[in-house]
Design an enzyme around this catalytic site. Sequence first.
Site, short mmCIF file in Angstrom:
data_model
loop_
_atom_site.label_atom_id
_atom_site.label_comp_id
_atom_site.label_asym_id
_atom_site.label_seq_id
_atom_site.Cartn_x
_atom_site.Cartn_y
_atom_site.Cartn_z
N LYS A 31 0.82 -1.00 0.16
CA LYS A 31 -0.10 0.04 -0.05
C LYS A 31 0.89 1.04 0.10
O LYS A 31 0.75 2.19 -0.69
CB LYS A 31 -0.99 0.05 1.31
CG LYS A 31 -1.94 1.23 1.22
CD LYS A 31 -2.68 1.37 2.55
CE LYS A 31 -1.94 2.04 3.74
NZ LYS A 31 -2.72 2.17 4.82
N ASP A 56 -6.81 0.79 1.20
CA ASP A 56 -6.87 0.65 2.57
C ASP A 56 -8.28 0.16 3.11
O ASP A 56 -9.02 -0.27 2.17
CB ASP A 56 -6.43 1.99 3.30
CG ASP A 56 -7.58 3.02 3.08
OD1 ASP A 56 -8.60 2.92 2.24
OD2 ASP A 56 -7.25 4.19 3.48
#
Length: 220
Positions: A130, A148
Amino acid sequence: MVQSRRLPSALPFANQVAIFSRLEKANPHPETELEFTNPYTLVVAVALSAQATDVGVNKATKGLFAVADTPEKMLELGLEGVTAYIKTIGLFRQKAKNVIALSRILVDEYGGEVPDSRAALTALPGVGRKTANVVLNCAFGHPSQAVDTHIFRVGNRTRLAPGRDVNEVERAIEDNVPVRFQQHAHHWLILHGRYICQARRPRCAVCIIADLCPYEEKTI
């Protein structure tokens, strides 16, 4: 034998276009809410943001980046110096170690520059997929998708990008979201999840895509 839950199909192309067109009109140039000045400070900010809020990270990094905005300066500051600046952030001791370690690697292996490679980025201490995707998108302009919890929730509720985990949602965005929206897709989705399509009580009454959203548990 336990069968895995079958995912609903992603919204048709026309619906995707309609939803992202509205999000784009409302916010033509979305940006990360983390404050940074260059690719290096972005790497550090995103690495510090794990299990912390962007607001909390920005408060800590304002002073930190004023004295150390390059890996060389961060190494000069040292572990104790970094720790002192970020002690208001959760898991600050381990994060400080990661910042020093990744700074050392950037200096020794990349001449102090941040590489624009996901593999190289994820090899840095404290940098996951991420984080790497945020850096690739925001610092280098790659249409990468940093998924997320907010994007996971919005992707599944709206069926823009259904998936059982963040990796499936990332692939679903890449596979289903029209190409012209790919660059900013994760920004629009994270902001929508953070401020409108919230976890406990989505604010459907003020949602600009509510009429296009198939989510059954609307709160209108």
